[in-house]
Design an enzyme around this catalytic site. Structure first.
Site, mmCIF file in Angstrom:
data_model
loop_
_atom_site.group_PDB
_atom_site.id
_atom_site.type_symbol
_atom_site.label_atom_id
_atom_site.label_comp_id
_atom_site.label_asym_id
_atom_site.label_seq_id
_atom_site.Cartn_x
_atom_site.Cartn_y
_atom_site.Cartn_z
ATOM 1 N N THR A 148 -3.647 2.249 -19.152
ATOM 2 C CA THR A 148 -3.330 3.053 -17.963
ATOM 3 C C THR A 148 -4.434 2.908 -16.920
ATOM 4 O OG1 THR A 148 -2.146 4.639 -19.354
ATOM 5 C CG2 THR A 148 -2.737 5.355 -17.144
ATOM 6 N N ASP A 206 -4.265 2.157 -31.492
ATOM 7 C CA ASP A 206 -5.292 2.158 -30.440
ATOM 8 C C ASP A 206 -6.676 2.374 -31.048
ATOM 9 O OD1 ASP A 206 -3.321 1.765 -28.625
ATOM 10 O OD2 ASP A 206 -3.497 3.691 -27.604
#
Length: 555
Positions: A106, A401
């Site tokens: 992001t 992640d």
């Protein structure tokens, strides 16, 4: 501009020259740049609200009605059906970030969108795209140099710091309430597969297999030193557990082989039929005998195993699985030291691997096979539990992640702090660098520094805080020399991010800045877009961003 198009002037006789076919479209100059920049900014805005530990989530529904709820930038952009060619370039930024680091997707996308926004301001002021591109590249090089200066060394054996890195990656995702458990699992898993090399430490996170199971609590999740396969033994009479197993990995089927061409066999009597069946059974028996003679007592087959073969295998007390995935076969080969055999006739004892235990276990009502106590402990599996399918899916995204960032931190040995602290420090240094430049490149470098401020600004906005006030406070702290000062979005205060345990791998920042810069520069340098199509109509308009009143993407 549908239909035949003039592209290149007129012939000496005054007739226009057409070189593009019917239905082609062309957008050039400032219009092309505006369309492309608008598309890039739209992608960034689509994920911007998800940034930070208390960013919002997106619900993505595909054509089949399947639902994904996430705030992971890479997942969101992968699930969205984006059509605009320039927008796809920004999506590639997130994809590359995800492939290289596993987190920060992001941030990378938002920085790319902000670089395009700042470039548009310079274009409106009459600065040439080439000058902007040059200034951006120089600023990105300086940013890489400056961020290395503020990075902190971390040892692969520093478990506490690695757990903080994993916790930072998990914070804000679906499994945040279990972040301590997930962080511990990810650090243990990465340590299990890491290898010392001449150049440092190498981590292959592909060797970490995640098995998801809806049912039970996240706290029931466990790390298995070995390979876990989501399959049960073929026959109930086969042993449930084999100790000191001799493992055979077979990529060929253990069944009667059909001819590759159409063949017809005429049987005129019951005796002939029986002979045919006896011959088929003998072929199966011969194949099983070759397996038995090799000394194998556990067989993992990538293809099918005939019912008759199952019968003979269970009579000999051999544990067997069929239709094992290629990825599992590769992991088993690494873990047990076995060779994957492609022909039953070529099986030899030297092809066998070994495992201390091969056992079928019941996991939340699902029977699975555990291969543990292997020669090589470089393959591990994580059994991930959660209340529902959606919960387990979100836990898997968070764990993936965490695994990736811990792996990157172990490989690189350098970390930085989060919470917008690194971006504010970089921006301050870049403002000073920009002031040292001459000419219009100074403007581009200054805008690059401004673009980095979008990260702390967005963190503040998503937390419901006043972005300008918090940015001013952050700059004030950094001017005083507090290079670890960042925004604690939970209580809205400026705190020391290192003491607050908000730590990220250095590569998250360097990759995000580099990828965002390259994508922005590439889009800026496009001043002519030619879209060809067999038909004229809405398809080209969509591809060219012709109706750019709304967001230029389909979802």
């Amino acid at each position: 501009m549908a239909g035949q198009m003039q592209y290149g002037g007129q012939a000496p006789n005054g007739q226009p020259i057409y070189i593009l076919g019917e239905g082609s479209q062309r957008t050039k100059g400032r219009d092309a740049q505006s369309n492309n920049i608008m598309a890039g900014k739209a992608v960034a805005n689509a994920v911007r609200s998800t940034l930070g530990p208390i960013g919002m989530d997106k619900m993505l529904v595909d054509s089949m009605g399947d639902v994904v709820i996430t705030n992971d930038g890479a997942t969101i952009l992968k699930e969205m059906d984006i059509e605009h060619p320039a927008a796809k370039m920004i999506v590639e930024v997130a994809k590359t970030q995800d492939d290289e680091v596993g987190d920060g997707t992001t941030s990378a996308t938002v920085i790319a969108g902000e670089l395009l926004k700042k470039a548009e301001e310079l274009l409106d002021d009459g600065v040439h795209p080439t000058i902007i591109a040059s200034g951006y590249r120089n600023a990105a090089d300086k940013a890489a140099e400056y961020i290395n200066e503020i990075a902190v060394d971390v040892s692969p054996d520093d478990t506490e710091t690695l757990k903080k890195i994993a916790s930072t990656a998990i914070t804000g995702k679906g499994g945040e309430e279990y972040k301590d458990t997930l962080a511990q699992l990810s650090v243990d898993a990465v340590k299990a597969v890491s290898e010392k090399t001449e150049s440092g430490t190498s981590v292959d996170t592909d060797e970490i297999k995640i098995e998801k199971h809806a049912g039970g609590s996240m706290r029931d999740s466990e790390l298995i030193n070995g390979v876990v396969i989501d399959k049960e033994r073929l026959h109930t009479n086969m042993p449930k557990k084999v100790e000191n197993a001799k493992v055979l990995l077979l990529s060929a089927p253990i069944e009667f082989q059909k001819t590759e061409m159409d063949a017809e066999i005429k049987i005129t009597s019951p005796d002939q039929m029986q002979q045919f069946l006896d011959q088929e059974e003998k072929m199966i028996k011969d194949m099983v005998d070759k397996i038995i003679n090799s000394g194998a007592d556990v067989v993992f087959c990538q293809k099918g195993i005939d019912d008759m073969a199952q019968h003979y295998l269970q009579k000999e007390g051999i544990f067997a699985l069929r239709r094992v995935k290629q990825s599992d076969m590769d992991r088993l080969a690494k873990a047990t030291g076995a060779n994957i055999v492609q022909d039953v006739d070529e099986i030899s004892e030297s092809d066998l691997g070994s495992a201390g235990n091969v056992e079928e276990k019941d996991v939340s009502g699902t029977k699975m096979t555990y291969v543990t106590d292997c020669e090589s402990q470089k393959s591990v599996s994580v059994i991930l539990h959660g209340g529902t399918e959606h919960v387990v899916d979100s836990l898997e995204i968070a764990l993936n992640d965490a695994l990736r960032v811990v792996g990157v931190a172990v490989e690189d040995g350098k970390v930085v702090v989060g919470g917008g602290a690194s971006e504010v420090e970089l921006a301050m240094k870049l403002y000073n660098y920009a002031a040292s430049l001459e000419g219009r490149e100074q403007l581009a470098a200054h805008k690059f520094a401004e673009a980095l401020d979008i990260i702390p600004q967005t963190l503040a906005e998503n937390a419901g805080l006043d972005a300008i006030d918090k940015l001013v406070e952050l700059r004030s702290q950094h001017e005083k020399g507090n290079k670890y000062a960042g925004l604690d979005v939970r209580n809205g205060e400026i705190v020391n991010m290192w003491e607050d345990d908000v730590i990220e791998p250095l590569r998250i920042k360097t990759q995000a800045i580099n990828a965002a810069t390259e994508a922005a520069v590439m889009i800026l340098r496009i001043d002519d877009v030619v879209a060809t199509s067999e038909k004229s109509g809405g398809g080209e308009e969509a591809a060219m961003g012709g109706g750019m009143g709304g967001m230029p993407m389909g979802m």
